[in-house]
Design a protein around this motif. Structure first.
Motif, PDB file in Angstrom:
ATOM      1  N   GLY A 268       0.804  -1.208   0.000  1.00  0.00           N
ATOM      2  CA  GLY A 268       0.000   0.000   0.000  1.00  0.00           C
ATOM      3  C   GLY A 268       0.843   1.266   0.000  1.00  0.00           C
ATOM      4  O   GLY A 268       0.554   2.224  -0.734  1.00  0.00           O
ATOM      5  N   ARG A 269       1.901   1.293   0.802  1.00  0.00           N
ATOM      6  CA  ARG A 269       2.755   2.481   0.858  1.00  0.00           C
ATOM      7  C   ARG A 269       3.541   2.670  -0.438  1.00  0.00           C
ATOM      8  O   ARG A 269       3.704   3.804  -0.917  1.00  0.00           O
ATOM      9  N   ALA A 270       4.033   1.571  -0.995  1.00  0.00           N
ATOM     10  CA  ALA A 270       4.797   1.682  -2.241  1.00  0.00           C
ATOM     11  C   ALA A 270       3.938   2.209  -3.381  1.00  0.00           C
ATOM     12  O   ALA A 270       4.393   3.019  -4.201  1.00  0.00           O
ATOM     13  N   SER A 271       2.683   1.782  -3.427  1.00  0.00           N
ATOM     14  CA  SER A 271       1.807   2.245  -4.510  1.00  0.00           C
ATOM     15  C   SER A 271       1.468   3.726  -4.347  1.00  0.00           C
ATOM     16  O   SER A 271       1.374   4.461  -5.341  1.00  0.00           O
ATOM     17  N   LEU A 272       1.305   4.193  -3.108  1.00  0.00           N
ATOM     18  CA  LEU A 272       1.076   5.618  -2.886  1.00  0.00           C
ATOM     19  C   LEU A 272       2.300   6.442  -3.279  1.00  0.00           C
ATOM     20  O   LEU A 272       2.176   7.530  -3.863  1.00  0.00           O
ATOM     21  N   LEU A 273       3.481   5.928  -2.967  1.00  0.00           N
ATOM     22  CA  LEU A 273       4.710   6.611  -3.363  1.00  0.00           C
ATOM     23  C   LEU A 273       4.821   6.692  -4.879  1.00  0.00           C
ATOM     24  O   LEU A 273       5.207   7.732  -5.436  1.00  0.00           O
ATOM     25  N   MET A 274       4.446   5.620  -5.566  1.00  0.00           N
ATOM     26  CA  MET A 274       4.486   5.622  -7.027  1.00  0.00           C
ATOM     27  C   MET A 274       3.530   6.676  -7.586  1.00  0.00           C
ATOM     28  O   MET A 274       3.863   7.376  -8.555  1.00  0.00           O
ATOM     29  N   ALA A 275       2.370   6.811  -6.983  1.00  0.00           N
ATOM     30  CA  ALA A 275       1.425   7.845  -7.421  1.00  0.00           C
ATOM     31  C   ALA A 275       2.041   9.227  -7.273  1.00  0.00           C
ATOM     32  O   ALA A 275       1.893  10.095  -8.159  1.00  0.00           O
ATOM     33  N   GLY A 276       2.756   9.453  -6.177  1.00  0.00           N
ATOM     34  CA  GLY A 276       3.420  10.731  -5.979  1.00  0.00           C
ATOM     35  C   GLY A 276       4.488  11.006  -7.023  1.00  0.00           C
ATOM     36  O   GLY A 276       4.659  12.154  -7.470  1.00  0.00           O
ATOM     37  N   LEU A 277       5.203   9.982  -7.439  1.00  0.00           N
ATOM     38  CA  LEU A 277       6.231  10.149  -8.470  1.00  0.00           C
ATOM     39  C   LEU A 277       5.610  10.525  -9.812  1.00  0.00           C
ATOM     40  O   LEU A 277       6.160  11.348 -10.554  1.00  0.00           O
ATOM     41  N   PHE A 278       4.464   9.922 -10.139  1.00  0.00           N
ATOM     42  CA  PHE A 278       3.771  10.294 -11.377  1.00  0.00           C
ATOM     43  C   PHE A 278       3.323  11.763 -11.323  1.00  0.00           C
ATOM     44  O   PHE A 278       3.449  12.493 -12.311  1.00  0.00           O
ATOM     45  N   ALA A 279       2.808  12.199 -10.173  1.00  0.00           N
ATOM     46  CA  ALA A 279       2.383  13.587 -10.040  1.00  0.00           C
ATOM     47  C   ALA A 279       3.573  14.532 -10.188  1.00  0.00           C
ATOM     48  O   ALA A 279       3.484  15.576 -10.845  1.00  0.00           O
ATOM     49  N   ALA A 280       4.709  14.162  -9.585  1.00  0.00           N
ATOM     50  CA  ALA A 280       5.903  14.998  -9.697  1.00  0.00           C
ATOM     51  C   ALA A 280       6.366  15.098 -11.149  1.00  0.00           C
ATOM     52  O   ALA A 280       6.747  16.174 -11.622  1.00  0.00           O
ATOM     53  N   MET A 281       6.331  13.990 -11.887  1.00  0.00           N
ATOM     54  CA  MET A 281       6.746  14.006 -13.287  1.00  0.00           C
ATOM     55  C   MET A 281       5.819  14.889 -14.119  1.00  0.00           C
ATOM     56  O   MET A 281       6.249  15.534 -15.077  1.00  0.00           O
ATOM     57  N   ALA A 282       4.553  14.922 -13.749  1.00  0.00           N
ATOM     58  CA  ALA A 282       3.599  15.749 -14.479  1.00  0.00           C
ATOM     59  C   ALA A 282       3.890  17.231 -14.289  1.00  0.00           C
ATOM     60  O   ALA A 282       3.787  18.020 -15.233  1.00  0.00           O
ATOM     61  N   LEU A 283       4.281  17.609 -13.083  1.00  0.00           N
ATOM     62  CA  LEU A 283       4.379  19.023 -12.739  1.00  0.00           C
ATOM     63  C   LEU A 283       5.759  19.619 -13.006  1.00  0.00           C
ATOM     64  O   LEU A 283       5.879  20.830 -13.204  1.00  0.00           O
ATOM     65  N   VAL A 284       6.802  18.803 -12.991  1.00  0.00           N
ATOM     66  CA  VAL A 284       8.160  19.300 -13.194  1.00  0.00           C
ATOM     67  C   VAL A 284       8.589  18.992 -14.625  1.00  0.00           C
ATOM     68  O   VAL A 284       8.887  17.856 -14.964  1.00  0.00           O
ATOM     69  N   GLN A 285       8.631  19.987 -15.473  1.00  0.00           N
ATOM     70  CA  GLN A 285       8.971  19.791 -16.885  1.00  0.00           C
ATOM     71  C   GLN A 285      10.449  20.071 -17.110  1.00  0.00           C
ATOM     72  O   GLN A 285      10.846  21.132 -17.597  1.00  0.00           O
ATOM     73  N   ASN A 286      11.257  19.103 -16.733  1.00  0.00           N
ATOM     74  CA  ASN A 286      12.701  19.175 -16.911  1.00  0.00           C
ATOM     75  C   ASN A 286      13.170  17.798 -17.340  1.00  0.00           C
ATOM     76  O   ASN A 286      12.827  16.792 -16.705  1.00  0.00           O
ATOM     77  N   ALA A 287      13.966  17.727 -18.420  1.00  0.00           N
ATOM     78  CA  ALA A 287      14.348  16.434 -18.993  1.00  0.00           C
ATOM     79  C   ALA A 287      15.135  15.582 -18.004  1.00  0.00           C
ATOM     80  O   ALA A 287      14.861  14.389 -17.830  1.00  0.00           O
ATOM     81  N   SER A 288      16.126  16.188 -17.330  1.00  0.00           N
ATOM     82  CA  SER A 288      16.963  15.423 -16.397  1.00  0.00           C
ATOM     83  C   SER A 288      16.146  14.914 -15.221  1.00  0.00           C
ATOM     84  O   SER A 288      16.292  13.760 -14.788  1.00  0.00           O
ATOM     85  N   VAL A 289      15.273  15.784 -14.695  1.00  0.00           N
ATOM     86  CA  VAL A 289      14.429  15.368 -13.572  1.00  0.00           C
ATOM     87  C   VAL A 289      13.468  14.267 -14.006  1.00  0.00           C
ATOM     88  O   VAL A 289      13.236  13.294 -13.270  1.00  0.00           O
ATOM     89  N   THR A 290      12.911  14.385 -15.204  1.00  0.00           N
ATOM     90  CA  THR A 290      11.974  13.374 -15.701  1.00  0.00           C
ATOM     91  C   THR A 290      12.646  12.016 -15.831  1.00  0.00           C
ATOM     92  O   THR A 290      12.098  10.991 -15.392  1.00  0.00           O
ATOM     93  N   VAL A 291      13.845  11.985 -16.419  1.00  0.00           N
ATOM     94  CA  VAL A 291      14.558  10.713 -16.563  1.00  0.00           C
ATOM     95  C   VAL A 291      14.907  10.147 -15.188  1.00  0.00           C
ATOM     96  O   VAL A 291      14.795   8.935 -14.951  1.00  0.00           O
ATOM     97  N   THR A 292      15.312  11.023 -14.254  1.00  0.00           N
ATOM     98  CA  THR A 292      15.626  10.562 -12.894  1.00  0.00           C
ATOM     99  C   THR A 292      14.393   9.956 -12.229  1.00  0.00           C
ATOM    100  O   THR A 292      14.470   8.900 -11.584  1.00  0.00           O
ATOM    101  N   LEU A 293      13.245  10.616 -12.387  1.00  0.00           N
ATOM    102  CA  LEU A 293      12.009  10.083 -11.811  1.00  0.00           C
ATOM    103  C   LEU A 293      11.654   8.735 -12.427  1.00  0.00           C
ATOM    104  O   LEU A 293      11.176   7.830 -11.735  1.00  0.00           O
ATOM    105  N   MET A 294      11.868   8.580 -13.733  1.00  0.00           N
ATOM    106  CA  MET A 294      11.606   7.299 -14.385  1.00  0.00           C
ATOM    107  C   MET A 294      12.481   6.201 -13.790  1.00  0.00           C
ATOM    108  O   MET A 294      12.017   5.070 -13.565  1.00  0.00           O
TER     109      MET A 294
END
Length: 396
Positions: free
Chosen positions: A277-303
């Motif tokens: 349950g905690r891991a899936s919530l964390l994954m949701a947060g990572l998707f939200a962060a990728m949506a809001l931060v439009q930077n190539a390096s940050v996006t690849v790091t989040l992936m």
């Protein structure tokens, strides 16, 4: 024998993640919009998921070897049809055949482990198997991008068809099914009885939480890795096809090791559910962060972080294994796998439609897609937490 069965699972992994690399070629040849591309990617998951119902019964009635060998030729035919497809309709028909043909691939492996390996090693060997199956993801990274760039997307399907024939031959000559030491002979139930038995799982309260999260976690990561990774990096940040393939390759390399690592870290039945349950919530947060931060390096790091975290999905298989008595294990694993791929189909189709709507509304489509995935996964994670857990987990 397990490695031979895993060759089929590796191909299943490859087929389900081709769209991220083939997307530009398919759009150019057939004039596909984002919604059509999402429907194409989702159709594999839909056919794969629906077929799980019948494949789970066939695995119990006819055995792992016969079921896999009978189904795989459909996938081979689908790959060949896709390579030769003269139109979008034929391409979709190929996806249906591939999805049905490889629908028993991973369940056959997990059932083989459940029947022939110690119960307390199920999570570890399942994770190890998921990692080995990740070799199929390697092909749909840089190698497939290079093939498509030089010879086109049709050659990619042609190579996969050839590898599928080789896998069928290996399974045919290597796999047999030794009886477990504690096996008790039971007459095979009829198809009707088996379908009723599968339906009875929904009368068990804890099935609902498993199904809801099962339709969400893998669907979220596969929607990124198998559909949106290439278009996102190419159209949002100007990556080349091979550059985006390199990112996919890195995620694929990570996928070789993270499931086995999570399997080794398995906290045991009572605590496993909280970890998931905690891991899936964390994954949701990572998707939200990728949506809001439009930077190539940050996006690849989040992936990459998502790839490292994605191995927790093996704990969901272990949770299913621990949540039902032994006589229901096969049906429960099949139901869970069906939920996973129906979730993939729905999420990829939905995000395709969302991307098309966002573009027509003047919104940035990838931000809208990623926020949609984040919201879906967060709601499913909360539902999993609130819905009942299996009494067997408390006993464990």
């Amino acid at each position: 024998m397990l490695l031979a069965l895993l060759s089929g699972f590796a191909l299943s992994q490859a087929y389900r993640t081709t769209t991220a690399i083939l997307a530009q070629g398919l759009q150019a040849d057939f004039g596909l919009q984002a919604s059509s591309l999402g429907a194409f990617a989702g159709l594999f998951g839909l056919s794969f998921g629906v077929a799980q119902l019948l494949m789970g019964i066939a695995l119990d009635r006819y055995g792992l070897r016969r079921t896999v060998l009978a189904a795989a030729p459909l996938g081979i035919a689908g790959a060949a049809l896709s390579a030769l497809a003269p139109s979008y309709g034929w391409l979709m028909a190929g996806q249906v055949l591939i999805g049905v043909g490889y629908s028993p691939a991973f369940v056959a492996c997990t059932l083989f482990i459940a029947r022939h390996f110690a119960v307390d090693r199920f999570a570890f060997f399942s994770g190890l198997s998921m990692g080995v199956g990740g070799l199929g993801l390697l092909f749909t990274g840089t190698p497939l991008a290079w093939v498509v760039q030089h010879w086109g997307w049709r050659m990619g399907f042609g190579i996969l068809a050839g590898l599928s024939v080789l896998s069928w031959l290996v399974i045919h000559f290597v796999v047999h099914e030794p009886a477990p030491a504690d096996a008790v002979h039971r007459p095979a139930s009829s198809w009707g009885e088996a379908l009723v038995g599968m339906g009875r799982l929904f009368a068990v309260p804890h099935t609902w939480g498993i199904v809801v999260l099962g339709m969400s976690c893998y669907a979220a990561f596969l929607s990124l890795r198998g559909l949106w990774l290439g278009p996102l990096l190419i159209n949002r940040y100007g990556f080349s096809l091979v550059d985006s393939g390199n990112v996919a390759l890195v995620l694929s390399l990570i996928a070789l090791f993270t499931p086995a690592a999570f399997g080794r870290m398995d906290p045991g039945a009572p605590r496993r559910r909280a970890w998931v349950g905690r891991a899936s919530l964390l994954m949701a947060g990572l998707f939200a962060a990728m949506a809001l931060v439009q930077n190539a390096s940050v996006t690849v790091t989040l992936m990459i972080v998502m790839g490292l975290l994605s191995g927790y999905s093996i704990l969901q298989y272990a949770d299913v294994r621990s949540s039902y008595p032994a006589e229901l294990t096969g049906r429960a694993l099949s139901l869970y796998t069906m939920a996973m791929f129906l979730g993939v189909a729905f999420m990829q189709s939905l995000t395709g439609a969302v991307a098309a709507w966002a573009a027509s509304a003047g919104l940035e489509p990838y931000r809208t897609v990623l926020l949609t995935i984040a919201a879906w996964l967060a709601l499913a994670s909360l539902a999993f937490r609130w819905l009942p857990a299996s009494p067997l987990l408390k006993q464990g």
